[in-house]
Design a protein around this motif. Structure first.
Motif, PDB file in Angstrom:
ATOM      1  N   TRP A   1      -6.178   1.582 -10.323  1.00  0.00           N
ATOM      2  CA  TRP A   1      -6.654   1.149  -9.014  1.00  0.00           C
ATOM      3  C   TRP A   1      -7.573  -0.063  -9.128  1.00  0.00           C
ATOM      4  N   PHE A   2      -7.986  -0.423 -10.317  1.00  0.00           N
ATOM      5  CA  PHE A   2      -8.905  -1.531 -10.571  1.00  0.00           C
ATOM      6  C   PHE A   2      -8.162  -2.814 -10.927  1.00  0.00           C
ATOM      7  N   ASN A   3      -6.800  -2.771 -10.911  1.00  0.00           N
ATOM      8  CA  ASN A   3      -5.979  -3.915 -11.300  1.00  0.00           C
ATOM      9  C   ASN A   3      -5.215  -4.491 -10.126  1.00  0.00           C
ATOM     10  N   GLY A   4      -4.912  -5.794 -10.223  1.00  0.00           N
ATOM     11  CA  GLY A   4      -4.073  -6.452  -9.245  1.00  0.00           C
ATOM     12  C   GLY A   4      -2.605  -6.249  -9.536  1.00  0.00           C
ATOM     13  N   VAL A   5      -1.760  -7.045  -8.874  1.00  0.00           N
ATOM     14  CA  VAL A   5      -0.311  -6.893  -8.999  1.00  0.00           C
ATOM     15  C   VAL A   5       0.145  -7.024 -10.450  1.00  0.00           C
ATOM     16  N   ASP A   6      -0.374  -8.026 -11.162  1.00  0.00           N
ATOM     17  CA  ASP A   6       0.080  -8.233 -12.534  1.00  0.00           C
ATOM     18  C   ASP A   6      -0.265  -7.075 -13.443  1.00  0.00           C
ATOM     19  N   GLY A   7      -1.311  -6.319 -13.116  1.00  0.00           N
ATOM     20  CA  GLY A   7      -1.758  -5.229 -13.969  1.00  0.00           C
ATOM     21  C   GLY A   7      -1.082  -3.905 -13.737  1.00  0.00           C
ATOM     22  N   VAL A   8      -0.167  -3.801 -12.765  1.00  0.00           N
ATOM     23  CA  VAL A   8       0.513  -2.525 -12.511  1.00  0.00           C
ATOM     24  C   VAL A   8       2.010  -2.615 -12.773  1.00  0.00           C
ATOM     25  N   ARG A   9       2.439  -3.637 -13.506  1.00  0.00           N
ATOM     26  CA  ARG A   9       3.852  -3.730 -13.870  1.00  0.00           C
ATOM     27  C   ARG A   9       4.199  -2.684 -14.930  1.00  0.00           C
ATOM     28  N   THR A  10       5.460  -2.336 -15.012  1.00  0.00           N
ATOM     29  CA  THR A  10       5.895  -1.331 -15.978  1.00  0.00           C
ATOM     30  C   THR A  10       5.745  -1.797 -17.416  1.00  0.00           C
TER      31      THR A  10
ATOM     32  N   SER B   1     -12.334  -9.922  -8.262  1.00  0.00           N
ATOM     33  CA  SER B   1     -11.441 -10.912  -8.855  1.00  0.00           C
ATOM     34  C   SER B   1      -9.987 -10.467  -8.860  1.00  0.00           C
ATOM     35  N   MET B   2      -9.733  -9.162  -8.666  1.00  0.00           N
ATOM     36  CA  MET B   2      -8.374  -8.635  -8.717  1.00  0.00           C
ATOM     37  C   MET B   2      -7.830  -8.221  -7.351  1.00  0.00           C
ATOM     38  N   ARG B   3      -8.614  -8.321  -6.329  1.00  0.00           N
ATOM     39  CA  ARG B   3      -8.195  -7.829  -5.013  1.00  0.00           C
ATOM     40  C   ARG B   3      -6.879  -8.453  -4.557  1.00  0.00           C
ATOM     41  N   VAL B   4      -6.014  -7.608  -3.968  1.00  0.00           N
ATOM     42  CA  VAL B   4      -4.752  -8.068  -3.408  1.00  0.00           C
ATOM     43  C   VAL B   4      -4.937  -8.138  -1.897  1.00  0.00           C
ATOM     44  N   ALA B   5      -5.017  -9.321  -1.361  1.00  0.00           N
ATOM     45  CA  ALA B   5      -5.299  -9.516   0.054  1.00  0.00           C
ATOM     46  C   ALA B   5      -4.195  -8.924   0.929  1.00  0.00           C
ATOM     47  N   GLY B   6      -4.591  -8.314   2.034  1.00  0.00           N
ATOM     48  CA  GLY B   6      -3.632  -7.782   2.998  1.00  0.00           C
ATOM     49  C   GLY B   6      -3.020  -6.459   2.627  1.00  0.00           C
ATOM     50  N   VAL B   7      -3.488  -5.840   1.527  1.00  0.00           N
ATOM     51  CA  VAL B   7      -2.947  -4.552   1.094  1.00  0.00           C
ATOM     52  C   VAL B   7      -4.020  -3.482   1.207  1.00  0.00           C
ATOM     53  N   ASN B   8      -3.667  -2.362   1.823  1.00  0.00           N
ATOM     54  CA  ASN B   8      -4.568  -1.207   1.929  1.00  0.00           C
ATOM     55  C   ASN B   8      -3.802   0.022   1.489  1.00  0.00           C
TER      56      ASN B   8
ATOM     57  N   GLY C   1       0.768  -1.234   0.000  1.00  0.00           N
ATOM     58  CA  GLY C   1       0.000   0.000   0.000  1.00  0.00           C
ATOM     59  C   GLY C   1       0.793   1.275   0.000  1.00  0.00           C
ATOM     60  N   SER C   2       2.107   1.199   0.138  1.00  0.00           N
ATOM     61  CA  SER C   2       2.908   2.424   0.159  1.00  0.00           C
ATOM     62  C   SER C   2       3.458   2.801  -1.204  1.00  0.00           C
ATOM     63  N   PHE C   3       3.340   1.936  -2.188  1.00  0.00           N
ATOM     64  CA  PHE C   3       3.949   2.174  -3.491  1.00  0.00           C
ATOM     65  C   PHE C   3       2.986   2.664  -4.559  1.00  0.00           C
ATOM     66  N   ALA C   4       1.746   2.202  -4.528  1.00  0.00           N
ATOM     67  CA  ALA C   4       0.838   2.489  -5.642  1.00  0.00           C
ATOM     68  C   ALA C   4      -0.611   2.296  -5.224  1.00  0.00           C
ATOM     69  N   ASN C   5      -1.493   2.910  -5.981  1.00  0.00           N
ATOM     70  CA  ASN C   5      -2.932   2.733  -5.814  1.00  0.00           C
ATOM     71  C   ASN C   5      -3.375   1.626  -6.760  1.00  0.00           C
ATOM     72  N   LEU C   6      -3.589   0.423  -6.214  1.00  0.00           N
ATOM     73  CA  LEU C   6      -4.000  -0.720  -7.002  1.00  0.00           C
ATOM     74  C   LEU C   6      -5.258  -1.324  -6.387  1.00  0.00           C
ATOM     75  N   CYS C   7      -5.667  -2.478  -6.863  1.00  0.00           N
ATOM     76  CA  CYS C   7      -6.895  -3.098  -6.364  1.00  0.00           C
ATOM     77  C   CYS C   7      -6.620  -3.735  -5.013  1.00  0.00           C
ATOM     78  N   ASP C   8      -6.765  -2.951  -3.943  1.00  0.00           N
ATOM     79  CA  ASP C   8      -6.455  -3.420  -2.600  1.00  0.00           C
ATOM     80  C   ASP C   8      -7.660  -4.119  -1.985  1.00  0.00           C
ATOM     81  N   GLU C   9      -7.612  -4.329  -0.674  1.00  0.00           N
ATOM     82  CA  GLU C   9      -8.666  -5.092  -0.006  1.00  0.00           C
ATOM     83  C   GLU C   9     -10.024  -4.391  -0.023  1.00  0.00           C
ATOM     84  N   SER C  10     -10.065  -3.090  -0.358  1.00  0.00           N
ATOM     85  CA  SER C  10     -11.338  -2.373  -0.446  1.00  0.00           C
ATOM     86  C   SER C  10     -11.828  -2.222  -1.883  1.00  0.00           C
ATOM     87  N   CYS C  11     -11.100  -2.806  -2.838  1.00  0.00           N
ATOM     88  CA  CYS C  11     -11.416  -2.651  -4.251  1.00  0.00           C
ATOM     89  C   CYS C  11     -12.736  -3.338  -4.604  1.00  0.00           C
TER      90      CYS C  11
END
Length: 377
Positions: A345-354, A273-280, A259-269
């Protein structure tokens, strides 16, 4: 199983069709894997029929790629070479090691943060007040490789060395307030919708002036950049600004995007299907630009992972990396879809790669799609 959108097979872990950018639900499985599952099923039935039920029920499915990216040191001996020495493919040494996933939960600050990662200069655009960071000329590793990247979608390969001339790029995505100034000047049309996915009033509401503008087409993004004396970045420019020269998975490196690096699909997303568990990351929708200074790129660019997808100048071709020139590639000469980079913010880890590549028709708009501009030196 073939993709329902383009009819082609995609990697086992693919969540999006690299041809159309449409989500794959459930993820596509290769034909070979399906055959293997069928064989295992037949074997299991045979074993049960011979009284070996306990052994058969202990069978486990095939292994899947790791849930977190692998951290690795990527060396490129040709970085900084003049154009005449640019190689069409990259030579690198990768030593992957597991990277534990942090569990940060704090909400990030929303103030503008100057570039601190490098000594790159920062300048401001007199038209819209945007800060720009400098990306020097040189070679970098563009694209990805399945031996290093556990999240390959399919359109990011092959990884190769690419030379790009120097340029400046907006440090953040264009904001609602900046875009409103273009509308007021008569150079831009209003976004197609004034609401975001969770806010009834978004564009035009002062509360969200520092948030990225969304619901704008490629044509609207291009018109804004032209008004500001700039242009949309090419895919090559965008990727170099996001990852630097060393082939990293994320702008900040290879560390798991907590949660400190980027706005992605976190536990409140809302995209379950894309939620990253344990990340806020502090936001269940878009976040103010520059909210994640620890996620900046090697050149000080911010929000290049997550928050909103970003239009780029190029026409999109999922196979373009296999035949693109190694000096200032600018995309195909024509096409039906325009490229978009960075995830949202609607993507999981795989969707925010460079390296993630997706696309939409140039007249499309989306609640999680915005843009930034670039300027020649």
């Amino acid at each position: 199983m073939l993709c329902p959108h383009c009819g082609q097979p995609h990697p086992l872990q693919a969540r999006f069709c690299p041809e159309t950018g449409q989500p794959l639900t459930p993820p596509v499985a290769p034909v070979g894997a399906l055959h293997l599952y069928l064989v295992l099923g037949v074997i299991g039935l045979a074993l049960m029929s011979t009284g070996t039920w306990l052994w058969a029920t202990r069978a486990r499915p095939l292994a899947t790629p790791p849930a977190t990216p692998l951290a690795g040191a990527v060396s490129a001996s040709t970085v900084g070479a003049p154009p005449s020495q640019v190689l069409p493919t990259a030579t690198r040494t990768i030593t992957p090691t597991p990277t534990p996933a942090p569990t940060a939960t704090e909400t990030q600050q929303s103030e503008f943060v100057p570039a601190t990662a490098t000594d790159s200069p920062v300048r401001w655009n007199a038209v819209d007040g945007a800060a720009l960071v400098y990306v020097p000329a040189g070679e970098f590793l563009m694209g990805s490789d399945a031996s290093f990247d556990p999240y390959i979608w399919g359109a990011e390969t092959p990884m190769r060395a690419v030379f790009v001339d120097a340029f400046w790029i907006y440090q953040t995505e264009v904001t609602n307030a900046q875009y409103a100034a273009c509308v007021q000047a008569g150079a831009c049309n209003r976004p197609r919708e004034a609401a975001s996915i969770s806010r009834e009033t978004y564009f035009g509401n002062p509360e969200f002036d520092t948030y990225p503008v969304v619901q704008v087409s490629w044509y609207q993004a291009e018109a804004y950049c032209r008004w500001a004396g700039a242009s949309l970045p090419t895919e090559a420019q965008w990727e170099k600004a996001a990852r630097g020269e060393d082939g990293r998975l994320f702008p900040w490196g290879n560390q798991f995007p907590d949660g400190s690096f980027a706005n992605l699909c976190d536990e409140s997303c809302t995209n379950f299907s894309m939620r990253v568990a344990g990340v806020n990351d502090g936001y269940s929708d878009t976040a103010p630009v520059a909210s994640y200074p620890t996620g900046q790129s090697p050149y000080g660019a911010l929000d290049m992972a997550g928050n909103v997808w970003e239009w780029v100048a190029d026409w999109f071709d999922p196979g373009y990396y296999g035949s693109a020139p190694s000096i200032n590639p600018a995309g195909p000469a024509s096409g039906e879809r325009k490229g978009m980079r960075g995830g949202s913010w609607f993507n999981g880890v795989d969707g925010v790669r460079t390296v993630v590549r997706s696309s939409r028709r140039p007249d499309d708009t989306l609640f999680a799609l915005g843009f930034r501009c670039s300027v020649a030196p």
